[in-house]
Motif scaffolding. Structure first.
Motif, PDB file in Angstrom:
ATOM      1  N   LEU A 184      30.123  34.594 -11.297  1.00 43.33           N
ATOM      2  CA  LEU A 184      29.140  33.757 -11.604  1.00 43.33           C
ATOM      3  C   LEU A 184      29.492  32.326 -12.275  1.00 43.33           C
ATOM      4  O   LEU A 184      30.125  32.149 -13.419  1.00 43.33           O
ATOM      5  CB  LEU A 184      28.196  34.596 -12.655  1.00 43.33           C
ATOM      6  N   ASP A 185      28.633  31.328 -11.731  1.00 44.40           N
ATOM      7  CA  ASP A 185      28.795  29.930 -12.455  1.00 44.40           C
ATOM      8  C   ASP A 185      27.437  29.660 -13.006  1.00 44.40           C
ATOM      9  O   ASP A 185      26.612  30.209 -12.848  1.00 44.40           O
ATOM     10  CB  ASP A 185      28.946  28.940 -11.046  1.00 44.40           C
ATOM     11  N   PHE A 186      27.803  28.482 -13.963  1.00 46.52           N
ATOM     12  CA  PHE A 186      26.696  28.328 -14.831  1.00 46.52           C
ATOM     13  C   PHE A 186      25.457  27.484 -13.938  1.00 46.52           C
ATOM     14  O   PHE A 186      24.337  27.975 -14.216  1.00 46.52           O
ATOM     15  CB  PHE A 186      26.929  27.144 -15.820  1.00 46.52           C
ATOM     16  N   PRO A 187      25.715  26.792 -12.860  1.00 46.55           N
ATOM     17  CA  PRO A 187      24.355  26.560 -12.095  1.00 46.55           C
ATOM     18  C   PRO A 187      23.474  27.373 -11.601  1.00 46.55           C
ATOM     19  O   PRO A 187      22.294  27.570 -11.768  1.00 46.55           O
ATOM     20  CB  PRO A 187      24.996  25.443 -10.965  1.00 46.55           C
ATOM     21  N   VAL A 188      23.878  28.540 -11.227  1.00 46.58           N
ATOM     22  CA  VAL A 188      23.438  29.722 -10.633  1.00 46.58           C
ATOM     23  C   VAL A 188      22.839  30.492 -11.869  1.00 46.58           C
ATOM     24  O   VAL A 188      21.722  30.877 -11.737  1.00 46.58           O
ATOM     25  CB  VAL A 188      24.243  30.542  -9.974  1.00 46.58           C
ATOM     26  N   LEU A 189      23.347  30.651 -12.908  1.00 43.89           N
ATOM     27  CA  LEU A 189      22.820  31.285 -13.940  1.00 43.89           C
ATOM     28  C   LEU A 189      21.628  30.529 -14.596  1.00 43.89           C
ATOM     29  O   LEU A 189      20.469  31.163 -14.841  1.00 43.89           O
ATOM     30  CB  LEU A 189      24.087  31.498 -15.075  1.00 43.89           C
ATOM     31  N   ILE A 190      21.682  29.316 -14.889  1.00 38.70           N
ATOM     32  CA  ILE A 190      20.714  28.622 -15.462  1.00 38.70           C
ATOM     33  C   ILE A 190      19.532  28.477 -14.327  1.00 38.70           C
ATOM     34  O   ILE A 190      18.465  28.614 -14.747  1.00 38.70           O
ATOM     35  CB  ILE A 190      21.224  27.002 -15.602  1.00 38.70           C
ATOM     36  N   LYS A 191      19.680  28.251 -13.200  1.00 38.59           N
ATOM     37  CA  LYS A 191      18.444  28.447 -12.170  1.00 38.59           C
ATOM     38  C   LYS A 191      18.026  29.938 -12.294  1.00 38.59           C
ATOM     39  O   LYS A 191      16.721  29.976 -12.195  1.00 38.59           O
ATOM     40  CB  LYS A 191      19.118  28.084 -10.890  1.00 38.59           C
ATOM     41  N   GLN A 192      18.746  30.966 -12.498  1.00 37.39           N
ATOM     42  CA  GLN A 192      18.089  32.223 -12.764  1.00 37.39           C
ATOM     43  C   GLN A 192      17.429  32.364 -13.919  1.00 37.39           C
ATOM     44  O   GLN A 192      16.305  32.842 -13.947  1.00 37.39           O
ATOM     45  CB  GLN A 192      19.222  33.217 -12.468  1.00 37.39           C
ATOM     46  N   LEU A 193      17.771  31.808 -14.927  1.00 31.70           N
ATOM     47  CA  LEU A 193      17.198  31.718 -16.260  1.00 31.70           C
ATOM     48  C   LEU A 193      15.543  31.140 -16.030  1.00 31.70           C
ATOM     49  O   LEU A 193      14.763  31.411 -16.660  1.00 31.70           O
ATOM     50  CB  LEU A 193      17.948  31.369 -17.336  1.00 31.70           C
ATOM     51  N   ILE A 194      15.587  29.997 -15.431  1.00 35.58           N
ATOM     52  CA  ILE A 194      14.371  29.212 -15.134  1.00 35.58           C
ATOM     53  C   ILE A 194      13.441  29.956 -14.221  1.00 35.58           C
ATOM     54  O   ILE A 194      12.347  29.879 -14.722  1.00 35.58           O
ATOM     55  CB  ILE A 194      14.778  27.698 -14.511  1.00 35.58           C
ATOM     56  N   GLU A 195      13.968  30.742 -13.335  1.00 33.03           N
ATOM     57  CA  GLU A 195      13.130  31.453 -12.330  1.00 33.03           C
ATOM     58  C   GLU A 195      12.243  32.523 -13.212  1.00 33.03           C
ATOM     59  O   GLU A 195      11.222  33.051 -12.768  1.00 33.03           O
ATOM     60  CB  GLU A 195      13.914  32.025 -11.384  1.00 33.03           C
ATOM     61  N   GLU A 196      13.173  33.063 -14.138  1.00 29.66           N
ATOM     62  CA  GLU A 196      12.674  34.252 -14.885  1.00 29.66           C
ATOM     63  C   GLU A 196      11.824  33.622 -16.308  1.00 29.66           C
ATOM     64  O   GLU A 196      11.671  34.693 -17.123  1.00 29.66           O
ATOM     65  CB  GLU A 196      13.709  35.108 -15.306  1.00 29.66           C
ATOM     66  N   ASN A 197      11.602  32.361 -16.329  1.00 27.54           N
ATOM     67  CA  ASN A 197      10.928  31.953 -17.393  1.00 27.54           C
ATOM     68  C   ASN A 197      11.421  31.986 -18.828  1.00 27.54           C
ATOM     69  O   ASN A 197      10.613  32.157 -19.631  1.00 27.54           O
ATOM     70  CB  ASN A 197       9.576  32.569 -17.268  1.00 27.54           C
ATOM     71  N   GLU A 198      12.642  31.993 -18.644  1.00 30.93           N
ATOM     72  CA  GLU A 198      13.433  32.029 -20.100  1.00 30.93           C
ATOM     73  C   GLU A 198      13.700  30.647 -20.707  1.00 30.93           C
ATOM     74  O   GLU A 198      13.402  29.525 -19.849  1.00 30.93           O
ATOM     75  CB  GLU A 198      14.748  32.676 -20.004  1.00 30.93           C
ATOM     76  N   LYS A 199      13.685  30.575 -21.738  1.00 32.37           N
ATOM     77  CA  LYS A 199      13.500  28.993 -22.591  1.00 32.37           C
ATOM     78  C   LYS A 199      14.928  28.458 -22.395  1.00 32.37           C
ATOM     79  O   LYS A 199      16.044  29.048 -22.990  1.00 32.37           O
ATOM     80  CB  LYS A 199      13.183  29.527 -23.909  1.00 32.37           C
ATOM     81  N   VAL A 200      14.904  27.546 -21.174  1.00 32.76           N
ATOM     82  CA  VAL A 200      16.452  26.629 -21.446  1.00 32.76           C
ATOM     83  C   VAL A 200      16.041  25.170 -21.705  1.00 32.76           C
ATOM     84  O   VAL A 200      14.944  24.567 -21.228  1.00 32.76           O
ATOM     85  CB  VAL A 200      16.782  26.510 -19.845  1.00 32.76           C
ATOM     86  N   VAL A 201      16.598  24.856 -22.705  1.00 29.45           N
ATOM     87  CA  VAL A 201      16.574  23.364 -23.042  1.00 29.45           C
ATOM     88  C   VAL A 201      17.543  22.422 -22.929  1.00 29.45           C
ATOM     89  O   VAL A 201      18.796  22.866 -22.767  1.00 29.45           O
ATOM     90  CB  VAL A 201      15.902  23.252 -24.793  1.00 29.45           C
ATOM     91  N   GLY A 202      17.436  20.984 -22.797  1.00 31.47           N
ATOM     92  CA  GLY A 202      18.520  19.927 -22.847  1.00 31.47           C
ATOM     93  C   GLY A 202      18.542  19.375 -23.920  1.00 31.47           C
ATOM     94  O   GLY A 202      17.557  19.222 -25.032  1.00 31.47           O
ATOM     95  N   TYR A 203      19.897  18.729 -24.285  1.00 32.39           N
ATOM     96  CA  TYR A 203      20.385  18.330 -25.191  1.00 32.39           C
ATOM     97  C   TYR A 203      20.875  16.836 -24.819  1.00 32.39           C
ATOM     98  O   TYR A 203      21.910  16.717 -24.146  1.00 32.39           O
ATOM     99  CB  TYR A 203      21.488  18.965 -26.169  1.00 32.39           C
ATOM    100  N   ASP A 204      20.176  15.725 -24.933  1.00 29.85           N
ATOM    101  CA  ASP A 204      20.573  14.243 -24.452  1.00 29.85           C
ATOM    102  C   ASP A 204      21.637  13.805 -25.348  1.00 29.85           C
ATOM    103  O   ASP A 204      21.562  13.914 -26.518  1.00 29.85           O
ATOM    104  CB  ASP A 204      19.428  13.449 -24.389  1.00 29.85           C
ATOM    105  N   PHE A 205      22.800  13.318 -24.613  1.00 25.75           N
ATOM    106  CA  PHE A 205      24.048  12.660 -25.444  1.00 25.75           C
ATOM    107  C   PHE A 205      24.266  11.347 -24.754  1.00 25.75           C
ATOM    108  O   PHE A 205      24.041  11.355 -23.563  1.00 25.75           O
ATOM    109  CB  PHE A 205      24.895  13.855 -25.269  1.00 25.75           C
ATOM    110  N   THR A 206      24.187  10.376 -25.508  1.00 27.39           N
ATOM    111  CA  THR A 206      24.745   9.074 -24.907  1.00 27.39           C
ATOM    112  C   THR A 206      25.962   8.409 -25.513  1.00 27.39           C
ATOM    113  O   THR A 206      26.054   7.299 -25.345  1.00 27.39           O
ATOM    114  CB  THR A 206      23.470   8.105 -25.581  1.00 27.39           C
ATOM    115  N   GLY A 207      26.790   9.125 -25.975  1.00 26.89           N
ATOM    116  CA  GLY A 207      28.125   8.675 -26.281  1.00 26.89           C
ATOM    117  C   GLY A 207      29.351   8.612 -25.413  1.00 26.89           C
ATOM    118  O   GLY A 207      29.019   8.620 -24.070  1.00 26.89           O
TER     119      GLY A 207
END
Length: 233
Positions: A184-207
């Motif tokens: 299992l790769d992370f892109p597939v896992l993250i998309k699965q979580l989104i489809e299942e309405n789990e809470k997935v958030v982003g952390y913006d980094f500029t360094g």
């Protein structure tokens, strides 16, 4: 705090170096990139480290040992066959309630403790570190209307995308979404979580952020390291 470092890949894009040396042990100036990552994690309070290893695992184990020389507690999780980037988590016992996961070939000055802080504040199942990546297009780009008429012509634009940095904070409940011992790769896992309405958030980094997965990126890091060393260590 706990961090899992993914260090089991074969690093095929960096061949032939990685036929005899695991990618996390590729040297950056006077130390392997993995040692830089370990020192950064310690600086931000991550002292319980799990190295998920596979390809040439013995070399990583011989170099890192139990981590005591850096004031860390390092343990190992072995992949007998490739499990992707998320699959190895299913083999690890004793994961803390919230833990960091990252690739072992990243050079960045991200504040790992601030990343954990945001994850806890958001009460997320998964937090994905994001970076704005500029992608130059070397051709003229056409915009059309619904009738097929050209309404704009943009010569060699640069497009900006938010990309995953390969650094995550996860809640242990994520293991409910990962089948043990399956690839299992992370892109597939993250998309699965989104489809299942789990809470997935982003952390913006500029360094500063760079991985050494390709020859050109590795060469660039070697050129830049001494000028940014103080920001990293």
């Amino acid at each position: 705090m706990q961090a899992v470092i993914l260090a089991g890949g074969k690093g095929k894009r960096l061949a032939p170096y990685t036929t005899i040396l695991p990618k996390p042990l590729m040297p950056i100036d006077d130390m392997p990139i993995l040692e830089i990552v370990l020192l950064q994690l310690k600086k931000h309070g991550f002292t319980n480290i799990v190295l998920a290893v596979g390809h040439l695992a013995g070399l990583i184990q011989a170099y890192c040992g139990d981590g005591s020389r850096w004031g860390l507690n390092i343990t190992y999780s072995m992949e007998n066959e490739p499990l992707g980037t998320a699959g190895p988590l299913s083999l690890i016992d004793g994961l803390e309630e919230n833990f960091l996961v990252m690739n072992g070939d990243l050079l960045t000055n991200i504040d790992y403790s601030d990343l954990m802080k945001l994850h806890l504040e958001k009460n997320a199942l998964a937090t994905v570190s994001m970076y704005n990546k500029d992608v130059p297009i070397s051709l003229g780009v056409l915009n059309l209307d619904d009738s097929g008429n050209i309404i704009d012509y943009i010569e060699k634009p640069t497009l900006t995308y938010k990309v995953s940095m390969g650094i995550y904070i996860l809640n242990r409940k994520i293991l409910d979404h990962i089948e043990k011992g399956k690839y299992l790769d992370f892109p597939v896992l993250i998309k699965q979580l989104i489809e299942e309405n789990e809470k997935v958030v982003g952390y913006d980094f500029t360094g500063y952020w760079m991985d050494i997965g390709r020859h050109e990126d590795y060469s660039k890091v070697l050129e830049e390291f001494n000028s940014i060393r103080d920001e990293l260590l």
